[in-house]
Enzyme design. Sequence first.
Site, PDB file in Angstrom:
ATOM      1  CE  LYS A   1      36.679  50.177  29.645  1.00  0.00           C
ATOM      2  NZ  LYS A   1      38.020  49.067  29.461  1.00  0.00           N
TER       3      LYS A   1
ATOM      4  CE  LYS B   1      32.489  44.506  32.820  1.00  0.00           C
ATOM      5  NZ  LYS B   1      34.335  44.181  32.290  1.00  0.00           N
TER       6      LYS B   1
ATOM      7  CE  LYS C   1      40.506  44.575  35.511  1.00  0.00           C
ATOM      8  NZ  LYS C   1      41.050  43.359  34.822  1.00  0.00           N
TER       9      LYS C   1
HETATM   10  P1  TYM Z   1      39.856  42.254  31.518  1.00  0.00           P
HETATM   11  O1  TYM Z   1      40.948  42.676  31.470  1.00  0.00           O
HETATM   12  O2  TYM Z   1      38.884  43.529  31.414  1.00  0.00           O
HETATM   13  O3  TYM Z   1      39.496  40.775  31.505  1.00  0.00           O
HETATM   14  C1  TYM Z   1      39.735  39.798  31.437  1.00  0.00           C
HETATM   15  C2  TYM Z   1      39.426  38.308  30.588  1.00  0.00           C
HETATM   16  O4  TYM Z   1      38.482  38.292  32.224  1.00  0.00           O
HETATM   17  C3  TYM Z   1      36.816  38.086  31.352  1.00  0.00           C
HETATM   18  N1  TYM Z   1      35.892  39.354  32.442  1.00  0.00           N
HETATM   19  C4  TYM Z   1      34.942  39.063  33.056  1.00  0.00           C
HETATM   20  N2  TYM Z   1      34.885  37.065  33.025  1.00  0.00           N
HETATM   21  C5  TYM Z   1      32.875  37.420  33.332  1.00  0.00           C
HETATM   22  N3  TYM Z   1      32.737  37.297  33.805  1.00  0.00           N
HETATM   23  C6  TYM Z   1      32.908  38.575  34.365  1.00  0.00           C
HETATM   24  N4  TYM Z   1      32.544  39.361  35.493  1.00  0.00           N
HETATM   25  C7  TYM Z   1      34.050  38.983  33.746  1.00  0.00           C
HETATM   26  N5  TYM Z   1      35.109  40.506  34.034  1.00  0.00           N
HETATM   27  C8  TYM Z   1      36.197  40.273  33.177  1.00  0.00           C
HETATM   28  C9  TYM Z   1      37.235  38.950  30.688  1.00  0.00           C
HETATM   29  O5  TYM Z   1      36.077  39.077  29.425  1.00  0.00           O
HETATM   30  C10 TYM Z   1      38.218  38.948  29.940  1.00  0.00           C
HETATM   31  O6  TYM Z   1      38.672  37.384  29.192  1.00  0.00           O
HETATM   32  N6  TYM Z   1      40.613  43.553  26.358  1.00  0.00           N
HETATM   33  C11 TYM Z   1      40.242  42.754  27.453  1.00  0.00           C
HETATM   34  C12 TYM Z   1      42.164  42.371  27.599  1.00  0.00           C
HETATM   35  C13 TYM Z   1      42.201  41.942  26.083  1.00  0.00           C
HETATM   36  C14 TYM Z   1      42.691  40.827  25.830  1.00  0.00           C
HETATM   37  C15 TYM Z   1      43.069  40.564  24.551  1.00  0.00           C
HETATM   38  C16 TYM Z   1      41.464  39.481  25.584  1.00  0.00           C
HETATM   39  C17 TYM Z   1      44.150  42.274  25.210  1.00  0.00           C
HETATM   40  N7  TYM Z   1      43.711  42.088  24.559  1.00  0.00           N
HETATM   41  C18 TYM Z   1      43.322  39.498  23.390  1.00  0.00           C
HETATM   42  C19 TYM Z   1      41.648  38.182  24.646  1.00  0.00           C
HETATM   43  C20 TYM Z   1      42.475  38.380  23.003  1.00  0.00           C
HETATM   44  C21 TYM Z   1      39.603  43.310  28.620  1.00  0.00           C
HETATM   45  O7  TYM Z   1      39.638  44.233  28.608  1.00  0.00           O
HETATM   46  O8  TYM Z   1      40.488  42.059  29.524  1.00  0.00           O
END
Ligand code: TYM
Length: 330
Positions: free
Chosen positions: A113, A195, A198
């Site tokens: 990032k 990956k 979005k």
């Molecule tokens: P975020 O919002 O980017 O994504 C949400 C969840 O989706 C998973 N994910 C994927 N899994 C498989 N293939 C992909 N291409 C893919 N893109 C996204 C992410 O791994 C995630 O599980 N930091 C986290 C949000 C968060 C969080 C937490 C998660 C904040 N606090 C505490 C667990 C525990 C995030 O940015 O996810």
Amino acid sequence: MNKKVVLSGVQPSGSLTIGNYLGAIQNFSKLQEDYECIYAIADLHSITVPQVAKDLRRRTYEVLALYMACNVDPEKSTIFVQSHVPEHLELSWVLSSISYMGQLSRMTQFKDKAKKSEENLNAALFTYPVLMAADILLYQTDFVPVGEDQRQHLELARDLAIRFNSKYSETFKVPDNLIRKETGKIYSLKDPSVKMSKSSEDENSYILMLDDPKTIERKIKRAVTDSDAHFCYSDDQPGLKNLINIYQAFSNESVEDIVKQYEGESYGPFKKDLAEIIIESLKPIQDEYSRLINDKAFLEEVMAKGASKASYLANKTIRKVYRKVGFVQI
Ligand code: TYM
């Protein structure tokens, strides 16, 4: 006997993709049958990249409606908006006092990032994993269902729990990840080395959970497969392998059965069936979503109940933490 605790979160910073669904959300409703589940809408995390306030607000409702459309039941699980529970920020501050700059600067997501947003290299982007550790440790979490891209952040949460416990005495549970083997990383439909995301600029690289049938058909048709027209599940054909993983996750058929079914054929029929399976699987979710998103009063009621359940738990931990670090309690 107390149930083990599961916690996860999703940022409301864009429309959700089938990567978010297959990597994490699909599992949420299954887990709520056996665990005490807590699911956050991580809006505090979202402002580490620029947001338009009204869009962030709208997407917060959208993620809540999507959680419920994916069968996360607010009667069984705690669903809440992160900014409604200020203890996340309080614990994040305490944890940042035992976080090393070196370890934070090695986080791959931060490095990626930072490269992309040199003009907006804000401090929150750097301390983001500490806030995520606070999200997890506040609830004495046992398991964290996430995609592969969150593995390193989870390692940090474990390290911080262990460090705090050894410095101030046993306080936090040390959480484990629940990363799914086949769907922990769903790749871009246009470039299977990155990956599905979005935030990608090419809208053909991802399928959104709310995409309509025609769009899904078009995106799958255009998905890159490999020049080698041999149908098999192999690392040498990452484009096809990714599509088979998606097929498997939506259909529940085994990879072997899928390969047997399409062996010797061109990619055409496979892609047509795959689009169909995705459309059919997403339809009930999309229908339920459309119903829920129009019921703002109900969504706000769920948010309020979730915030009060989460606050109760979070407060217990933060009081303990404040006492251990030496803050005076009145
Ligand atoms: P975020 O919002 O980017 O994504 C949400 C969840 O989706 C998973 N994910 C994927 N899994 C498989 N293939 C992909 N291409 C893919 N893109 C996204 C992410 O791994 C995630 O599980 N930091 C986290 C949000 C968060 C969080 C937490 C998660 C904040 N606090 C505490 C667990 C525990 C995030 O940015 O996810």
